[in-house]
Design an enzyme around this catalytic site. Structure first.
Site, mmCIF file in Angstrom:
data_model
loop_
_atom_site.group_PDB
_atom_site.id
_atom_site.type_symbol
_atom_site.label_atom_id
_atom_site.label_comp_id
_atom_site.label_asym_id
_atom_site.label_seq_id
_atom_site.Cartn_x
_atom_site.Cartn_y
_atom_site.Cartn_z
ATOM 1 N NE ARG A 1 -9.438 12.509 -4.992
ATOM 2 C CZ ARG A 1 -8.981 12.693 -6.226
ATOM 3 N NH1 ARG A 1 -9.629 13.483 -7.063
ATOM 4 N NH2 ARG A 1 -7.866 12.102 -6.651
ATOM 5 C CG ASP B 1 -1.918 7.682 2.841
ATOM 6 O OD1 ASP B 1 -1.036 8.192 3.553
ATOM 7 O OD2 ASP B 1 -3.133 7.874 3.021
ATOM 8 N N GLY C 1 -7.219 4.615 3.513
ATOM 9 C CA GLY C 1 -7.306 3.564 2.507
ATOM 10 C C GLY C 1 -8.570 3.567 1.665
ATOM 11 C CG ASP D 1 -2.022 2.504 6.296
ATOM 12 O OD1 ASP D 1 -2.299 2.149 5.140
ATOM 13 O OD2 ASP D 1 -2.325 3.620 6.751
ATOM 14 C CB SER E 1 -3.789 7.663 -3.863
ATOM 15 O OG SER E 1 -3.582 8.976 -4.329
ATOM 16 N NE ARG E 2 -10.245 8.411 -9.030
ATOM 17 C CZ ARG E 2 -10.758 7.950 -10.171
ATOM 18 N NH1 ARG E 2 -10.241 8.304 -11.318
ATOM 19 N NH2 ARG E 2 -11.796 7.142 -10.153
ATOM 20 C CG ASN E 3 -3.482 12.722 -6.309
ATOM 21 O OD1 ASN E 3 -3.477 13.418 -7.321
ATOM 22 N ND2 ASN E 3 -4.460 12.775 -5.421
ATOM 23 C CG ASP F 1 -1.677 1.206 1.448
ATOM 24 O OD1 ASP F 1 -2.425 1.556 0.532
ATOM 25 O OD2 ASP F 1 -1.551 1.842 2.509
HETATM 26 P P1 B16 Z 1 -6.718 10.336 -3.676
HETATM 27 P P2 B16 Z 1 -3.625 4.242 -0.030
HETATM 28 C C1 B16 Z 1 -5.489 6.177 -0.042
HETATM 29 O O1 B16 Z 1 -4.187 5.761 -0.316
HETATM 30 C C2 B16 Z 1 -5.537 7.003 1.221
HETATM 31 O O2 B16 Z 1 -5.168 6.219 2.359
HETATM 32 C C3 B16 Z 1 -6.928 7.533 1.439
HETATM 33 O O3 B16 Z 1 -6.972 8.329 2.619
HETATM 34 C C4 B16 Z 1 -7.344 8.347 0.207
HETATM 35 O O4 B16 Z 1 -8.672 8.823 0.349
HETATM 36 C C5 B16 Z 1 -7.231 7.473 -1.021
HETATM 37 O O5 B16 Z 1 -5.901 6.981 -1.140
HETATM 38 C C6 B16 Z 1 -7.587 8.230 -2.288
HETATM 39 O O6 B16 Z 1 -6.603 9.198 -2.531
HETATM 40 O O7 B16 Z 1 -7.693 11.350 -3.191
HETATM 41 O O8 B16 Z 1 -5.299 10.847 -3.782
HETATM 42 O O9 B16 Z 1 -7.159 9.643 -4.944
HETATM 43 O O10 B16 Z 1 -3.547 4.102 1.460
HETATM 44 O O11 B16 Z 1 -4.580 3.251 -0.688
HETATM 45 O O12 B16 Z 1 -2.269 4.271 -0.681
HETATM 46 MG MG MG Z 2 -2.786 3.195 3.320
#
Ligand code: B16
Ligand code: MG
Length: 220
Positions: free
Chosen positions: A48, A10, A45, A169, A115-117, A8
């Protein structure tokens, strides 16, 4: 036994969770919505739009679909501005070392993030080229706790699910990995991930031997 390791992003490789928190907090303040760290913990996790859905449980008014999309965009703009400040120093302790040790032993490594980022973040922390596969929120139609992201990552690595070990996590991610038929190594505290074994506070505590020797009987 372990041929592929899926990380993972984040909360495991980089601590962008605090930046998500600040971006959501800023949006909540602008909209007059109560938001605290307890609510924030429920966002770990999850996607958005699902995060926004949880935050809007406390909203004093209702929002149309179009307005919700615009709120999510606003949060993402704030979040991406905060991401400008991250770099290689923000990689979590032990991550580079574990990645190098796994690669040296011929284990394939992937990222599966909601995350899309994710690609932008991996570029900024200079880890993008260390992975054999990256699956992010743009690659899947169903976010964690759905197993699609982990299954896609395993497929791209050329591994069967039972050959993969996942570092996660978040409760949503742990459920997703289990539903994918993979073994899971929790990253965090027993308070946040009750009942998850094995569990380590961070990747710095994990040895490559633990990953390699992790058999069906020792991981759940
Ligand atoms: P984004 P992971 C997740 O990342 C984050 O833990 C979660 O808090 C967030 O809302 C999600 O990505 C979407 O992120 O807004 O950047 O697309 O833990 O799956 O790496
Ligand atoms: Mg995570």
């Amino acid at each position: 036994m372990t041929r592929g390791v899926i990380f993972d992003l984040d909360g495991v490789l980089v601590s962008t969770d605090e930046l998500h928190y600040r971006a959501w907090q800023s949006l909540a303040q602008q909209e007059g919505i109560d938001f605290d760290r307890r609510t924030n913990d429920r966002l770990r996790g999850v996607s958005r739009m699902e995060s926004l859905h949880i935050i809007l449980e406390q909203a004093p008014r209702t929002y149309s679909r179009q307005q919700r999309l615009s709120l999510a965009d606003r949060k993402n703009e704030t979040y991406r501005a905060l991401l400008e400040g991250i770099g290689p120093a923000d990689v979590m302790a032990g991550a580079r070392e574990l990645l190098a040790a796994l690669t040296e032993r011929g284990i394939s490594v992937a990222v599966a993030s909601s995350s899309r980022n994710a690609r932008l973040i991996l570029e900024r922390i200079e880890l993008l080229d260390r992975f054999d596969a990256v699956v992010d929120g743009n690659d899947v139609t169903r976010a964690k706790p759905h197993p699609e992201g982990f299954l896609t990552a395993a497929h791209r690595l050329g591994c069967r699910p039972e050959e993969c070990l996942v570092f996660e996590d978040a409760a949503a991610g742990i459920e997703a990995a289990r539903r994918a038929g993979m073994r899971v190594f929790g990253i965090g505290t027993p308070q946040r991930l009750p009942g998850v074994r094995p569990l380590a506070a961070g990747l710095a505590e994990v040895t490559v031997e633990q990953v390699l020797n992790a058999g069906e009987g020792t991981l759940s």
